[in-house]
Structure formats: C-alpha cells, structure tokens
Write an enzyme that holds these catalytic residues in place. Structure first.
Site, PDB file in Angstrom:
ATOM      1  N   LEU A 125       0.844  -1.193   0.000  1.00  0.00           N
ATOM      2  CA  LEU A 125       0.000   0.000   0.000  1.00  0.00           C
ATOM      3  C   LEU A 125       0.886   1.253   0.000  1.00  0.00           C
ATOM      4  O   LEU A 125       0.677   2.183  -0.766  1.00  0.00           O
ATOM      5  CB  LEU A 125      -0.897  -0.026   1.259  1.00  0.00           C
ATOM      6  N   GLU A 127       3.665   4.123  -0.403  1.00  0.00           N
ATOM      7  CA  GLU A 127       4.497   4.644  -1.510  1.00  0.00           C
ATOM      8  C   GLU A 127       5.482   5.664  -0.951  1.00  0.00           C
ATOM      9  O   GLU A 127       5.301   6.142   0.178  1.00  0.00           O
ATOM     10  CB  GLU A 127       3.588   5.291  -2.568  1.00  0.00           C
ATOM     11  N   GLY A 131       2.230   7.402   2.999  1.00  0.00           N
ATOM     12  CA  GLY A 131       2.240   6.336   4.001  1.00  0.00           C
ATOM     13  C   GLY A 131       0.981   6.456   4.829  1.00  0.00           C
ATOM     14  O   GLY A 131      -0.037   5.832   4.537  1.00  0.00           O
ATOM     15  N   SER A 132       1.034   7.341   5.835  1.00  0.00           N
ATOM     16  CA  SER A 132      -0.170   7.580   6.662  1.00  0.00           C
ATOM     17  C   SER A 132      -1.327   8.046   5.786  1.00  0.00           C
ATOM     18  O   SER A 132      -2.464   7.612   5.953  1.00  0.00           O
ATOM     19  CB  SER A 132       0.123   8.674   7.687  1.00  0.00           C
ATOM     20  N   THR A 158       7.337  -5.410   3.141  1.00  0.00           N
ATOM     21  CA  THR A 158       7.860  -6.573   3.873  1.00  0.00           C
ATOM     22  C   THR A 158       7.763  -7.829   3.002  1.00  0.00           C
ATOM     23  O   THR A 158       6.748  -8.040   2.333  1.00  0.00           O
ATOM     24  CB  THR A 158       7.060  -6.757   5.190  1.00  0.00           C
ATOM     25  N   GLN A 336      18.000   0.202  30.253  1.00  0.00           N
ATOM     26  CA  GLN A 336      18.376   0.948  31.461  1.00  0.00           C
ATOM     27  C   GLN A 336      18.795  -0.008  32.584  1.00  0.00           C
ATOM     28  O   GLN A 336      19.812   0.212  33.256  1.00  0.00           O
ATOM     29  CB  GLN A 336      17.173   1.811  31.899  1.00  0.00           C
ATOM     30  N   GLY A 339      22.081  -1.462  32.210  1.00  0.00           N
ATOM     31  CA  GLY A 339      23.176  -0.493  32.344  1.00  0.00           C
ATOM     32  C   GLY A 339      24.037  -0.487  31.085  1.00  0.00           C
ATOM     33  O   GLY A 339      23.518  -0.600  29.971  1.00  0.00           O
ATOM     34  N   GLU A 363       1.881  -0.436   9.921  1.00  0.00           N
ATOM     35  CA  GLU A 363       0.432  -0.717  10.025  1.00  0.00           C
ATOM     36  C   GLU A 363      -0.303   0.359  10.822  1.00  0.00           C
ATOM     37  O   GLU A 363      -1.159   0.073  11.658  1.00  0.00           O
ATOM     38  CB  GLU A 363       0.198  -2.109  10.602  1.00  0.00           C
ATOM     39  N   THR A 365       0.808   4.478  12.185  1.00  0.00           N
ATOM     40  CA  THR A 365       1.652   5.053  13.242  1.00  0.00           C
ATOM     41  C   THR A 365       0.780   5.305  14.477  1.00  0.00           C
ATOM     42  O   THR A 365      -0.452   5.320  14.402  1.00  0.00           O
ATOM     43  CB  THR A 365       2.254   6.399  12.784  1.00  0.00           C
TER      44      THR A 365
HETATM   45  C1  FAD Z   1       9.856  -2.201   8.754  1.00  0.00           C
HETATM   46  C2  FAD Z   1       8.655  -1.703   8.041  1.00  0.00           C
HETATM   47  C3  FAD Z   1       7.844  -2.583   7.344  1.00  0.00           C
HETATM   48  C4  FAD Z   1       6.742  -2.110   6.623  1.00  0.00           C
HETATM   49  N1  FAD Z   1       6.001  -2.999   5.875  1.00  0.00           N
HETATM   50  C5  FAD Z   1       5.020  -2.518   5.051  1.00  0.00           C
HETATM   51  C6  FAD Z   1       4.340  -3.402   4.147  1.00  0.00           C
HETATM   52  O1  FAD Z   1       4.575  -4.616   4.126  1.00  0.00           O
HETATM   53  N2  FAD Z   1       3.416  -2.870   3.300  1.00  0.00           N
HETATM   54  C7  FAD Z   1       3.114  -1.529   3.298  1.00  0.00           C
HETATM   55  O2  FAD Z   1       2.267  -1.120   2.509  1.00  0.00           O
HETATM   56  N3  FAD Z   1       3.753  -0.675   4.140  1.00  0.00           N
HETATM   57  C8  FAD Z   1       4.709  -1.131   5.009  1.00  0.00           C
HETATM   58  N4  FAD Z   1       5.364  -0.275   5.854  1.00  0.00           N
HETATM   59  C9  FAD Z   1       5.081   1.155   5.766  1.00  0.00           C
HETATM   60  C10 FAD Z   1       4.374   1.743   6.975  1.00  0.00           C
HETATM   61  O3  FAD Z   1       3.049   1.301   7.025  1.00  0.00           O
HETATM   62  C11 FAD Z   1       4.508   3.262   6.884  1.00  0.00           C
HETATM   63  O4  FAD Z   1       5.868   3.580   7.135  1.00  0.00           O
HETATM   64  C12 FAD Z   1       3.611   3.988   7.856  1.00  0.00           C
HETATM   65  O5  FAD Z   1       2.265   3.848   7.479  1.00  0.00           O
HETATM   66  C13 FAD Z   1       3.949   5.476   7.959  1.00  0.00           C
HETATM   67  O6  FAD Z   1       4.026   6.083   6.707  1.00  0.00           O
HETATM   68  P1  FAD Z   1       5.296   6.994   6.319  1.00  0.00           P
HETATM   69  O7  FAD Z   1       6.490   6.187   6.607  1.00  0.00           O
HETATM   70  O8  FAD Z   1       5.100   7.495   4.949  1.00  0.00           O
HETATM   71  O9  FAD Z   1       5.257   8.180   7.355  1.00  0.00           O
HETATM   72  P2  FAD Z   1       4.408   9.549   7.184  1.00  0.00           P
HETATM   73  O10 FAD Z   1       3.030   9.216   6.790  1.00  0.00           O
HETATM   74  O11 FAD Z   1       5.184  10.485   6.341  1.00  0.00           O
HETATM   75  O12 FAD Z   1       4.408  10.072   8.683  1.00  0.00           O
HETATM   76  C14 FAD Z   1       5.516  10.755   9.251  1.00  0.00           C
HETATM   77  C15 FAD Z   1       5.094  11.249  10.651  1.00  0.00           C
HETATM   78  O13 FAD Z   1       3.992  12.164  10.526  1.00  0.00           O
HETATM   79  C16 FAD Z   1       2.921  11.706  11.319  1.00  0.00           C
HETATM   80  N5  FAD Z   1       1.639  12.044  10.700  1.00  0.00           N
HETATM   81  C17 FAD Z   1       1.255  11.846   9.413  1.00  0.00           C
HETATM   82  N6  FAD Z   1      -0.003  12.239   9.237  1.00  0.00           N
HETATM   83  C18 FAD Z   1      -0.441  12.707  10.429  1.00  0.00           C
HETATM   84  C19 FAD Z   1      -1.670  13.263  10.911  1.00  0.00           C
HETATM   85  N7  FAD Z   1      -2.746  13.379  10.112  1.00  0.00           N
HETATM   86  N8  FAD Z   1      -1.756  13.631  12.208  1.00  0.00           N
HETATM   87  C20 FAD Z   1      -0.700  13.475  13.041  1.00  0.00           C
HETATM   88  N9  FAD Z   1       0.477  12.964  12.654  1.00  0.00           N
HETATM   89  C21 FAD Z   1       0.604  12.577  11.371  1.00  0.00           C
HETATM   90  C22 FAD Z   1       3.098  10.206  11.406  1.00  0.00           C
HETATM   91  O14 FAD Z   1       2.392   9.653  12.508  1.00  0.00           O
HETATM   92  C23 FAD Z   1       4.611  10.094  11.529  1.00  0.00           C
HETATM   93  O15 FAD Z   1       4.984  10.313  12.863  1.00  0.00           O
HETATM   94  C24 FAD Z   1       6.430  -0.726   6.635  1.00  0.00           C
HETATM   95  C25 FAD Z   1       7.232   0.161   7.378  1.00  0.00           C
HETATM   96  C26 FAD Z   1       8.320  -0.309   8.067  1.00  0.00           C
HETATM   97  C27 FAD Z   1       9.177   0.669   8.832  1.00  0.00           C
END
Ligand code: FAD
Length: 384
Positions: A125, A127, A131-132, A158, A336, A339, A363, A365
């Site tokens: 999902l 890109e 993400g969010s 993943t 912690q 140590g 899945e 944040t």
């Molecule tokens: C190890 C790993 C495995 C993963 N596996 C998969 C997978 O198999 N398939 C897949 O599709 N994805 C996968 N992901 C992606 C993951 O779901 C995304 O990284 C996550 O959804 C966050 O998106 P982003 O990294 O673009 O962060 P962003 O969306 O850019 O967010 C950055 C920060 O801004 C905050 N933020 C964004 N919008 C808001 C809002 N409206 N209000 C408050 N705060 C906000 C976020 O909480 C975060 O702290 C994986 C990620 C990791 C690290």
C-alpha cells in the site's frame, strides 16, 4: 467471560516457544548483523504449518483462529521479532487479502503455494510519498483490453524479495477518490515489475523490506481482487486484522526484553545486593509486567473479536497502539536495567530496543491510530 486458554492453545503456544528457543535463538544476532533473511527457519516454520495459521485445511492451512495466531506471533517475536514480522505480514496482509477478496479460481491458484511455503506473500500500500495518507497513493493502473497497465512505485514492502505474489493497491480511477482504487496480484517476473534491494534498517534486520517499481507492467484482468474500485476499502479491513498480529508481535518484543531483564536483574550485583533488590528496579519490573499483561489482554480481545467476525476497527487500533508503545517503553527500561551492558551487542536488550520501534510506525503510526480511535469513540458517543 473465560480468561483461560484451551489445552490445545497451550500446546500450540508451547510448541512454538520450544521451537523458537531451540531453532531460532542461536542464530538471531548472525541474521541481525548480516541483515540476512532467515530462509532455513522460514522453511521449518512452513513445515510446522505456520505459514497458513489462519486458513482452512482445504487450501493447505492449519485452520486455527486469531487467538492461536496471536499466541504464535508473540512466541516467535519474544525470541526474534523479525521472524514474527515475516510470519505476520505473510499470514494477515498479502495472503489474507487474496483469501478474503479473491475469486475461488484466484484462491485455488495463489493460496495453496503460499500456505505450503513455496513463496511468501507481500502486500503493498505504502508509496514513497504516501504512508499515513494512504489515499494520496499515485501508482496507477490503466485498463487496456483484458489487461491493466501499472506505473509507479511502492516502498517499505515486507517480504518483497521472497514473494512470488504481491498484492498491489493502485489507482484505477483518479476521479473517484477512495472508490477509484483497486487491488491486484502482481506475480514476480511479470515484465515491467522490479523489486529493489533489502533496505538497511535500524531494527527488524532479518526481515526483508524493499521498494517495488512498475514500469508499464501488464497485469491480466483476472488478477484483480474483488471488483474495480474496492481496493481501498478492502485494504482498510485487512489492516484491522493485521494490527492484531503486529500488536501480538509487540507483546512478544516486550516480553522478550522483560524476561531477559528479570533474570539479569537477579544476577547483577551493585552495592552488595542484586539490582533487583533496589526498589527503583522493582518498580520498573512491576510496571513492565503489568503493562505487558494489559497489552496482551487487549490483543486477545481483538483476536477474539476477529474470530467472531465482529467489526474491530476501534479495538484493533487500541490494542496495536497500546502494545507497540508498551514494547518501546519496556525495551527502553530493559536497556536501562542492563546499564552499560544494555548498550552492548553481546546482550539481548539493545536488539529488542531497536526492533521495538518498528511497532509504532508500521500498520498505522501511533498518531494515526489515535486519530482512528478518536474518530470511532466520537462517532459512538453520538449514537448513544
Ligand atoms: C519495517 C517496516 C515494514 C513495513 N512494511 C510494510 C508493508 O509490508 N506494506 C506496506 O504497505 N507498508 C509497510 N510499511 C510502511 C508503513 O506502514 C509506513 O511507514 C507507515 O504507514 C507510515 O508512513 P510513512 O512512513 O510514509 O510516514 P508519514 O506518513 O510520512 O508520517 C511521518 C510522521 O507524521 C505523522 N503524521 C502523518 N499524518 C499525520 C496526521 N494526520 N496527524 C498526526 N500525525 C501525522 C506520522 O504519525 C509520523 O509520525 C512498513 C514500514 C516499516 C518501517
């Protein structure tokens, strides 16, 4: 209300615990340091039926429910969270999307090899610029006869390099917002589909996380999952179940960090006592144990609701949010209590600390889950 596990659930849990200690534990730092995918372990897990935990026997699955699934992911993650993540992403993201929304023909084609361990599944999902804000995804799929032409890219996927079947969420109608998004199975080797290298991560280093690239990638109509325009709503429902397993992974991380620390605190001496004799340490251990138990109860409630086919949007968000933040807090306190040794790779605390952080990001944040929870509770308060 019954808080007791059945004899069968206890036996499955103990079997996985035993396997993890004997077969996984000796290798975890080798995998972690080399950023090496645990191919041999995954093969053995498939022989134990753990690549098809929640699927019916007729497709080659183990026919278990989400309670058993949560217990299994916790046990694997208490030893190596990367392995918990690999198994969770395979079972309840890619494979479940195909199983839940695929036609019988699609299920017959894709599900048995996935449950047998011939391949893992991947689910894409996220890109680079969405993400969010998943609705902002830009990967397009344009209809051309009996094919869809995909262009764009995905990231953080993943199991990407170990999957023959990738579920790809792409925009099929730019005018229709969330109803203009569809899901496809893209098979490895399809011309125009490339998988990037395993990304170099802070934690979860034995799991594979890569980018996917689509350059005029021609996918047959028969690989669309469900109907055109349903992909976004399908994905949101898949994430509800996925959060149960990622939450269970976080409970496992917290428990692994805590159990090692409990032992260490009773061995390490300072000022003529073991450090577990200091009230400051006792309070930390008490908080760790209490929070882990609370997180597990939230996860098991969400797992039970999933088994009853109930709507679990609120409960799975609460469970994953809480469990992931507990894992971060517990792993932090573990370092912690260790140590200086908490900072050294010969001891287990630092790895749990690194691995734990993934749980508050993947899945959904923590911030997004709080938005989901707030939306649900405000909506519910209006209907009371
Ligand atoms: C190890 C790993 C495995 C993963 N596996 C998969 C997978 O198999 N398939 C897949 O599709 N994805 C996968 N992901 C992606 C993951 O779901 C995304 O990284 C996550 O959804 C966050 O998106 P982003 O990294 O673009 O962060 P962003 O969306 O850019 O967010 C950055 C920060 O801004 C905050 N933020 C964004 N919008 C808001 C809002 N409206 N209000 C408050 N705060 C906000 C976020 O909480 C975060 O702290 C994986 C990620 C990791 C690290």
């Amino acid at each position: 209300m019954d808080f007791q596990l059945t004899a069968e659930q206890i036996s499955i849990r103990d079997m996985v615990k035993d396997f993890a200690r004997k077969e996984i534990e000796p290798h975890i730092m080798t995998y972690d340091e080399a950023k090496e995918f645990p191919t041999e372990i995954i093969k053995k897990l498939s022989e134990l039926g753990l690549l098809g935990i929640i699927y019916p026997e007729e497709y080659g699955g183990s026919n278990m429910g989400y309670i058993e699934y949560a217990l299994i992911i916790e046990e694997l993650s208490a030893v190596d969270p990367s392995i918990g993540l690999i198994v969770a992403a395979h079972n309840s993201l890619g494979t479940l999307h195909i199983f839940s929304y695929g036609s019988e023909d699609q299920k017959q084609k894709f599900i048995p090899p996935l449950l047998k361990g011939d391949s893992l599944s991947a689910w894409a999902l996220t890109e680079p610029n969405s993400g969010s804000d998943a609705l902002a995804l830009k990967t397009t799929a344009v209809k051309q006869g009996n094919y869809w032409i995909l262009n764009g890219s995905k990231t953080f996927i993943t199991n990407a390099n170990f999957s023959d079947y990738h579920v790809i969420i792409a925009r099929t109608d730019p005018e229709k917002g969330s109803r203009g998004i569809s899901a496809f199975v893209v098979e490895k080797g399809t011309p125009g589909f490339k998988i990037g290298k395993n990304l170099n991560k802070l934690g979860m280093r034995a799991s594979d996380t890569a980018e996917l690239f689509f350059d005029n990638c021609k996918v047959p109509q028969e690989n669309m999952l469900g109907k055109e325009g349903e992909g976004f709503h399908q994905s949101m429902s898949i994430l509800d179940g996925g959060r149960v397993s990622i939450g269970a992974m976080c409970v496992g991380i917290a428990r692994g960090a805590y159990e090692n620390t409990l032992k260490y605190a009773q061995e390490r001496e300072a000022f003529g006592k073991t450090i577990s004799d200091f009230q400051a340490t006792k309070f930390k251990l008490a908080d760790m144990a209490t929070e882990i138990d609370a997180a597990r109860l939230l996860i098991l409630r969400a797992a039970w609701m999933k088994d009853q086919n109930m709507d679990l949007n609120l409960e799975s968000a609460m469970a994953k949010l809480y469990a992931s933040e507990v894992a971060v807090r517990v792993a932090n306190e573990a370092v912690q209590i260790y140590g200086g040794y908490g900072f050294i790779k010969e001891y287990p605390a630092e790895k749990f600390y690194r691995d734990a952080k993934m749980g508050t990001i993947g899945e959904g944040t923590s911030e997004i889950l709080r938005l989901v929870i707030a939306r649900e509770i405000l909506q519910q308060s209006k209907t009371v």
